[in-house]
Design a protein around this motif. Structure first.
Motif, PDB file in Angstrom:
ATOM      1  N   ALA A  94      73.255 -12.634  46.497  1.00 23.83           N
ATOM      2  CA  ALA A  94      74.071 -12.947  45.321  1.00 23.83           C
ATOM      3  C   ALA A  94      73.243 -13.436  44.146  1.00 23.83           C
ATOM      4  N   SER A  95      71.960 -13.718  44.369  1.00 26.24           N
ATOM      5  CA  SER A  95      71.151 -14.363  43.337  1.00 26.24           C
ATOM      6  C   SER A  95      71.064 -13.538  42.053  1.00 26.24           C
ATOM      7  N   PHE A  96      70.896 -12.237  42.198  1.00 25.96           N
ATOM      8  CA  PHE A  96      70.798 -11.400  40.998  1.00 25.96           C
ATOM      9  C   PHE A  96      72.127 -11.396  40.250  1.00 25.96           C
ATOM     10  N   GLY A  97      73.243 -11.256  40.993  1.00 27.33           N
ATOM     11  CA  GLY A  97      74.555 -11.279  40.361  1.00 27.33           C
ATOM     12  C   GLY A  97      74.850 -12.598  39.674  1.00 27.33           C
ATOM     13  N   ILE A  98      74.400 -13.700  40.289  1.00 31.34           N
ATOM     14  CA  ILE A  98      74.590 -15.016  39.673  1.00 31.34           C
ATOM     15  C   ILE A  98      73.832 -15.094  38.354  1.00 31.34           C
ATOM     16  N   ALA A  99      72.583 -14.616  38.358  1.00 31.45           N
ATOM     17  CA  ALA A  99      71.781 -14.654  37.144  1.00 31.45           C
ATOM     18  C   ALA A  99      72.420 -13.835  36.023  1.00 31.45           C
ATOM     19  N   VAL A 100      72.939 -12.666  36.366  1.00 34.51           N
ATOM     20  CA  VAL A 100      73.596 -11.819  35.365  1.00 34.51           C
ATOM     21  C   VAL A 100      74.853 -12.505  34.843  1.00 34.51           C
ATOM     22  N   TYR A 101      75.629 -13.097  35.759  1.00 32.76           N
ATOM     23  CA  TYR A 101      76.868 -13.758  35.329  1.00 32.76           C
ATOM     24  C   TYR A 101      76.585 -14.953  34.429  1.00 32.76           C
ATOM     25  N   VAL A 102      75.586 -15.741  34.789  1.00 37.31           N
ATOM     26  CA  VAL A 102      75.220 -16.896  33.950  1.00 37.31           C
ATOM     27  C   VAL A 102      74.829 -16.433  32.554  1.00 37.31           C
ATOM     28  N   GLY A 156      60.272  -5.105  29.614  1.00 33.79           N
ATOM     29  CA  GLY A 156      60.182  -4.580  30.972  1.00 33.79           C
ATOM     30  C   GLY A 156      59.369  -5.422  31.933  1.00 33.79           C
ATOM     31  N   LEU A 157      58.474  -6.282  31.424  1.00 28.51           N
ATOM     32  CA  LEU A 157      57.615  -7.044  32.324  1.00 28.51           C
ATOM     33  C   LEU A 157      58.400  -8.074  33.130  1.00 28.51           C
ATOM     34  N   ASP A 158      59.383  -8.722  32.490  1.00 30.88           N
ATOM     35  CA  ASP A 158      60.186  -9.707  33.225  1.00 30.88           C
ATOM     36  C   ASP A 158      60.944  -9.042  34.364  1.00 30.88           C
ATOM     37  N   SER A 159      61.464  -7.834  34.117  1.00 31.60           N
ATOM     38  CA  SER A 159      62.169  -7.111  35.175  1.00 31.60           C
ATOM     39  C   SER A 159      61.225  -6.757  36.319  1.00 31.60           C
ATOM     40  N   LEU A 160      60.002  -6.361  35.970  1.00 37.04           N
ATOM     41  CA  LEU A 160      59.028  -6.015  36.999  1.00 37.04           C
ATOM     42  C   LEU A 160      58.654  -7.246  37.818  1.00 37.04           C
ATOM     43  N   ARG A 161      58.532  -8.389  37.151  1.00 41.66           N
ATOM     44  CA  ARG A 161      58.258  -9.625  37.887  1.00 41.66           C
ATOM     45  C   ARG A 161      59.389  -9.958  38.852  1.00 41.66           C
ATOM     46  N   PHE A 162      60.620  -9.762  38.395  1.00 37.40           N
ATOM     47  CA  PHE A 162      61.780 -10.041  39.251  1.00 37.40           C
ATOM     48  C   PHE A 162      61.755  -9.132  40.483  1.00 37.40           C
ATOM     49  N   ILE A 163      61.456  -7.859  40.279  1.00 34.38           N
ATOM     50  CA  ILE A 163      61.402  -6.920  41.404  1.00 34.38           C
ATOM     51  C   ILE A 163      60.344  -7.372  42.410  1.00 34.38           C
ATOM     52  N   ALA A 191      52.842  -7.493  46.398  1.00 32.80           N
ATOM     53  CA  ALA A 191      53.854  -7.913  45.421  1.00 32.80           C
ATOM     54  C   ALA A 191      53.519  -9.278  44.840  1.00 32.80           C
ATOM     55  N   VAL A 192      52.987 -10.186  45.683  1.00 32.55           N
ATOM     56  CA  VAL A 192      52.572 -11.513  45.199  1.00 32.55           C
ATOM     57  C   VAL A 192      51.458 -11.378  44.169  1.00 32.55           C
ATOM     58  N   ILE A 193      50.481 -10.525  44.465  1.00 30.29           N
ATOM     59  CA  ILE A 193      49.355 -10.339  43.537  1.00 30.29           C
ATOM     60  C   ILE A 193      49.839  -9.783  42.205  1.00 30.29           C
ATOM     61  N   VAL A 194      50.699  -8.747  42.267  1.00 34.55           N
ATOM     62  CA  VAL A 194      51.219  -8.151  41.036  1.00 34.55           C
ATOM     63  C   VAL A 194      52.017  -9.187  40.240  1.00 34.55           C
ATOM     64  N   PHE A 195      52.809  -9.989  40.949  1.00 30.01           N
ATOM     65  CA  PHE A 195      53.623 -11.005  40.281  1.00 30.01           C
ATOM     66  C   PHE A 195      52.731 -11.971  39.499  1.00 30.01           C
ATOM     67  N   PHE A 196      51.674 -12.472  40.130  1.00 28.97           N
ATOM     68  CA  PHE A 196      50.844 -13.467  39.457  1.00 28.97           C
ATOM     69  C   PHE A 196      49.987 -12.862  38.352  1.00 28.97           C
ATOM     70  N   VAL A 197      49.569 -11.616  38.513  1.00 24.48           N
ATOM     71  CA  VAL A 197      48.830 -10.951  37.426  1.00 24.48           C
ATOM     72  C   VAL A 197      49.708 -10.825  36.184  1.00 24.48           C
ATOM     73  N   ILE A 198      50.978 -10.360  36.403  1.00 20.25           N
ATOM     74  CA  ILE A 198      51.905 -10.222  35.275  1.00 20.25           C
ATOM     75  C   ILE A 198      52.206 -11.590  34.684  1.00 20.25           C
ATOM     76  N   SER A 199      52.398 -12.610  35.539  1.00 18.74           N
ATOM     77  CA  SER A 199      52.697 -13.952  35.050  1.00 18.74           C
ATOM     78  C   SER A 199      51.557 -14.492  34.198  1.00 18.74           C
ATOM     79  N   GLY A 200      50.325 -14.267  34.643  1.00 22.19           N
ATOM     80  CA  GLY A 200      49.183 -14.731  33.840  1.00 22.19           C
ATOM     81  C   GLY A 200      49.147 -14.073  32.475  1.00 22.19           C
TER      82      GLY A 200
END
Length: 549
Positions: free
Chosen positions: A93-101, A449-456, A498-507
């Protein structure tokens, strides 16, 4: 004044009836106030509110959020849902909650309220996440918090975003104080009853026709339970009590109500209750009517109103409504219900879940019409004195006014600080326009698009840890084909990658705005890091204990 009310369901439960009474009282006493209602599901509530002159908005919950709930995961509805299953529901439900908020936040900005008033656990939390920073939030709590294993921790987490909690009884007030501590002010605001509608005089429903039963004898005493099908409302106790009474007693029982909530495992079905009546041998002595549009007319059709909740009742609106209609009431003596009744004076009582005692009380009232009349008169007098609508407005309007004044004072201070900041920049001969953002990001600070990629990537890690892809269970990894499939699978669903990609994008995302000449504000920077990292981490820690993970 502009007030926005948030409610999680569209049909009429006890909390929704209380909300409508509140809206009607305010509309009569404060006709110039602008009242808005946001409902998370279709139903009669929005139409009833609109008829009062309230502007209604339907912003539907996603299905995953509608089903989500901890009432049946160790809460008042039992433990039919395991805590690991609840965790999976929460993750899904987390994604749906985020969209609803996000949608709710946008709507609230459009409505620009002076106060936000939430009604129901899910809206307490969603409202706290979506509300504008400077708008006061009121939690109107109609249920015990401590009995909800996850909700109690989440409300404690978000308590600082709430200005005040209103509770429908002193019993619930003490419960909220236990959970939220002294940080959150808590005040009792008893529900009200419209005594012109809930009156001994008026039309009555033909309950037998609605239940598909033949007309009873003229001297038959009618006893009914009006409630949603929530498992703690005592339908099992009521039906067992009827089965303990002699079949020769001129009495017929009625179950008036139906399923209301979409939360998994939280309520009975009508078929379950009918099967129980069949097993108890009373299917010919009890009728099921479903929900009725006019509960006052249903109550007037009864001689005895039964309240049989097996858990402490936060308030017990049906008790007050039955008393207002001048009917004899038998109440489950626990929680807020004990603040309404005076046993043997304006109602009879029984211990929660005690079917034998309930049967005795029904029998005594069925045999004594004079006692029924005396209790009915005394009960109506109590409601007229203590639970009338006029009292509700007198208690609530000052709270609204005080919060609105506090908000205006805060806005004046913010405006002064902002003007001072502009003056300081001008006097320092700073020409860099990026600096005027004062630590806030704008659209140019983001790469689409980067925030969406981080979420994925983040959800990929969650799925791998939770085992959401059990595709290799039946694959023989000793064979060549199995090795190929396992290799492809492990590379496709690689949590470490996925962890590595997440932190590279976050940096990159952290550095990107400052690489364009943006001024670094350490206070704003570390505040954002705290909100984005520490708070989710604390939520995970708080959820880990009740979910045993």
């Amino acid at each position: 004044m502009r007030i926005v009310y948030l409610n999680p369901i569209g049909e009429m439960g006890g909390a929704e009836v209380a909300l409508l009474n509140l809206l009607a009282s305010l509309r009569d006493a404060k006709p110039h106030w602008k009242l808005h209602l946001v409902v998370a599901a279709e139903g009669s509530l929005a139409a009833k509110a609109t008829s009062l002159g309230v502007t209604s908005h339907i912003l539907q919950f996603p299905a995953s959020l509608t089903r989500l709930g901890d009432a049946s995961a160790g809460g008042p509805a039992g433990d039919s849902v395991g805590r690991l299953a609840l965790l999976r529901q929460l993750l899904l439900a987390s994604f749906g909650i985020a969209v609803y908020v996000s949608k709710l936040r946008k709507l609230l900005r459009q409505l620009n309220p002076d106060i936000i008033h939430t009604n129901g656990f899910k809206m307490h939390l969603v409202g706290a996440m979506a509300k504008p920073r400077d708008v006061p939030l009121i939690w109107h709590v109609h249920d015990y918090v401590r009995s909800r294993p996850v909700m109690a921790r989440l409300m404690r987490l978000f308590r600082r975003r709430c200005s005040i909690a209103l509770t429908n009884s002193n019993s619930v007030r003490e419960d909220v104080r236990t959970i939220c501590g002294d940080i959150l002010p808590v005040q009792t605001l008893y529900n009200s009853v419209d005594t012109t509608v809930f009156s001994p005089h008026g039309p009555s429903l033909d309950l037998d026709s609605l239940a598909g039963l033949p007309p009873p004898d003229q001297n038959t005493v009618k006893v009914g339970l009006l409630a949603t099908f929530a498992r703690w409302k005592g339908h099992h106790t009521f039906l067992r009590a009827l089965s303990l009474l002699s079949a020769d007693l001129p009495l017929r029982g009625y179950v008036i109500g139906g399923g209301l909530y979409g939360t998994n495992g939280s309520q009975y079905s009508k078929d379950e209750l009918k099967a129980l009546a069949q097993d108890l041998g009373i299917s010919d002595r009890v009728g099921f009517t479903d929900f009725v549009a006019e509960p006052a007319a249903a109550i007037r059709a009864l001689d005895i109103v039964v309240h049989a909740s097996t858990e402490p009742e936060p308030f017990g609106l049906v008790i007050a409504e039955g008393m207002a209609c001048g009917r004899a009431v038998i109440a489950s003596a626990a929680g807020g219900a004990t603040e309404i009744i005076d046993a043997e004076v304006n109602a009879l009582s029984h211990s929660p879940g005690d079917a034998a005692r309930l049967a005795e009380q029904i029998k005594s009232l069925a045999a004594n019409g004079e006692l029924r009349q005396r209790l009915g008169l005394a009960g109506r007098a109590v409601v007229q004195e203590r639970l009338n609508r006029e009292r509700l407005v007198k208690d609530l309007a000052p709270i609204y006014s005080q919060l609105a004044k506090g908000r205006m004072a805060g806005k004046q201070i913010d405006a002064f600080v902002a003007e001072s900041a502009k003056t300081d920049y001008a006097s320092s001969n700073t020409s860099d326009k990026v600096a005027t953002t004062l630590g806030r990001f704008d659209a140019s600070d983001r790469v689409r698009g980067l925030d969406s990629l981080r979420f994925i990537c983040a959800m990929w890690v969650v799925f791998v840890h939770c085992g959401f892809f059990p595709l290799l269970q039946n694959v023989d990894k000793a064979r060549f084909a199995g090795k190929v499939i396992a290799g492809l699978y492990n590379n496709a669903f690689n949590g470490s990658a996925a962890v590595i990609v997440f932190f590279v994008i976050s940096g990159f995302c952290i550095n990107f705005p400052y690489s364009k000449g943006r001024r670094l504000s350490p206070k704003a920077y570390f505040s954002r890091r705290y909100i984005r990292i520490i708070i989710p981490m604390m939520v995970a820690i708080l959820l880990a204990r009740p979910l045993n993970i």
